[in-house]
Design a protein around this motif. Structure first.
Motif: not given
Length: 281
Positions: A115-117, A151-157
């Protein structure tokens, strides 16, 4: 008129109830689960009757526990119907009892690294109907997320805002994440993660509805400040507990909160004895 309190005031109002052993977290979770059910019902026409799929982004704090206990309740309903509740734990610790309850009810714990990718997230996140943001709660001062939460928020945004990816976005970075953070706006339902047609030419799916647990993770709870860059998931709905927080009604953070739903957990009379930090029309 909306009255709002600081995080310290909320904690002071909660203190005697916690000392008395009252189940404040369970009350919060029950209210949160009811709001998620409403969101799923509202989006049922776009799901062709299938059972709902929910993603829980869970941090170390009490709001992570709120999300997990809500996930327990929802998993008992959705999993037997073919739905899913997926838990992604991003903190240094997790509310163990709440996690155990969610998993026993049929939720599944997923690997945070996937979920960080951003490339992986773009492929799997549109299949979910709701995303619960339980990363950071009232302990946030607007200084920004760190570690796996960031990292997760940056991937989800890019998925929830429809920002176009830039070079390097597959690692959760690049122009897509920067543009998404700056915009703070939701993309329209029915578009692909890049805001256009699906890459394979097939049918596109809407982004999941984002439901913030107590506050959108990363805003300044006492002033509505945003970090720089403003990596905060824009919520469709914020489910807040006990009383409104200042950051939900003031500053740029308020614009990330979406519709705010207040859940009564039994501390209202205590807050009523305190002067609110802010009163808005």
């Amino acid at each position: 008129m909306v009255e709002a309190w600081t995080a310290a005031q909320i904690r002071e109002a909660e203190r005697p109830h916690l000392e008395a052993g009252e189940p404040l977290m369970r009350r919060a979770a029950d209210g949160l689960a009811d709001v998620v059910r409403d969101v799923l019902r509202a989006s049922s026409s776009s799901r062709d009757g299938r059972a709902g799929r929910i993603l829980l982004l869970v941090g170390s704090g009490n709001n992570g526990g709120d999300a997990l206990y809500a996930g327990e309740s929802l998993a008992r309903e959705l999993v037997p119907q073919g739905g899913a509740v997926t838990v992604v734990s991003v903190g240094s610790r997790v509310h163990e009892a709440a996690l155990a309850a969610a998993l026993a009810a049929g939720a599944v714990l997923d690997d945070v690294e996937a979920w960080c990718d951003a490339a992986v997230v773009a492929g799997v996140l549109p299949a979910y109907d709701a995303l619960l943001d339980g990363l950071v709660g009232t302990g946030s001062n607007g200084a920004g997320l760190r570690g796996d939460s960031l990292r997760v928020v940056r991937a989800v945004l890019p998925v929830v805002t429809g920002a176009t990816w830039g070079a390097g976005a597959g690692a959760g970075a690049g122009a897509g994440a920067e543009a998404a953070a700056a915009s703070g706006t939701r993309r329209d339902a029915g578009t692909s993660p890049a805001g256009g047609a699906a890459a394979d030419g097939g049918a596109t799916e809407p982004a999941p509805r984002v439901i913030a647990v107590d506050v959108p993770s990363g805003i300044g709870v006492d002033d509505g400040a945003l970090p720089d860059p403003p990596y905060v998931l824009p919520a469709d709905v914020t489910v807040t507990f006990g009383g409104h927080k200042v950051g939900l009604v003031l500053g740029p953070g308020a614009a990330r909160a979406g519709r705010v739903v207040l859940i009564d957990i039994g501390i209202g009379p205590d807050l009523a004895r305190m002067p609110p930090a802010v009163t808005t029309p």
